[in-house]
Scaffold this motif. Sequence first.
Motif, short mmCIF file in Angstrom:
data_model
loop_
_atom_site.label_atom_id
_atom_site.label_comp_id
_atom_site.label_asym_id
_atom_site.label_seq_id
_atom_site.Cartn_x
_atom_site.Cartn_y
_atom_site.Cartn_z
N PRO A 28 0.84 -1.21 0.00
CA PRO A 28 0.00 0.00 0.00
C PRO A 28 0.87 1.26 0.00
O PRO A 28 1.87 1.33 0.71
CB PRO A 28 -0.79 -0.11 1.30
CG PRO A 28 -0.72 -1.54 1.68
CD PRO A 28 0.57 -2.08 1.14
N PRO A 31 0.12 3.28 4.02
CA PRO A 31 -0.35 2.25 4.95
C PRO A 31 -1.14 2.82 6.12
O PRO A 31 -2.04 2.16 6.64
CB PRO A 31 0.93 1.59 5.44
CG PRO A 31 2.02 2.11 4.62
CD PRO A 31 1.55 3.29 3.86
N LEU A 34 -5.03 2.84 5.82
CA LEU A 34 -5.81 1.62 5.63
C LEU A 34 -6.57 1.25 6.90
O LEU A 34 -6.09 1.42 8.01
CB LEU A 34 -4.89 0.45 5.25
CG LEU A 34 -4.14 0.56 3.93
CD1 LEU A 34 -3.31 -0.68 3.70
CD2 LEU A 34 -5.09 0.79 2.78
N GLU A 38 -8.75 -3.63 5.47
CA GLU A 38 -7.89 -3.49 4.29
C GLU A 38 -6.51 -4.06 4.55
O GLU A 38 -5.89 -4.67 3.67
CB GLU A 38 -7.81 -2.02 3.88
CG GLU A 38 -9.12 -1.48 3.34
CD GLU A 38 -9.14 0.04 3.20
OE1 GLU A 38 -9.80 0.51 2.27
OE2 GLU A 38 -8.50 0.74 4.02
N PHE A 42 -4.67 -7.15 2.63
CA PHE A 42 -3.33 -7.07 2.04
C PHE A 42 -2.42 -8.18 2.57
O PHE A 42 -1.68 -8.80 1.83
CB PHE A 42 -2.69 -5.71 2.33
CG PHE A 42 -1.24 -5.66 1.97
CD1 PHE A 42 -0.83 -5.64 0.64
CD2 PHE A 42 -0.26 -5.67 2.95
CE1 PHE A 42 0.51 -5.62 0.30
CE2 PHE A 42 1.08 -5.66 2.62
CZ PHE A 42 1.47 -5.63 1.29
#
Length: 97
Positions: A28, A31, A34, A38, A42
């Motif tokens: 991402p 980060p 998120l 999420e 990931f």
Amino acid sequence: MLLITCPHCGPRAESEFHNGGEAHIERPKDPASLSDAEWAEFVFLRDNPKGLLLERWNHTQGCRRWFNVARDTVTYEILAVYPMGSQPPALDPRRYV
């Protein structure tokens, strides 16, 4: 047993290697933005296709280097081995389903 061709050491038995999971996963870009869901997606969720899969492998019992492998998950045929940081070879995913 799967025979994997290490780009640095040559063909070796699968037992010498460690599978590092799916290749070409982009981290991402932000980060901190998120949500927990999420992040969980990931970290834990990966594609599990029937057919062509691009994977990272490490030659743990040999040179200890990482490299990428294009593998057919149905036949276990290794279609290509290519260095980390390079783009995968042009393979038609429909051919390996």
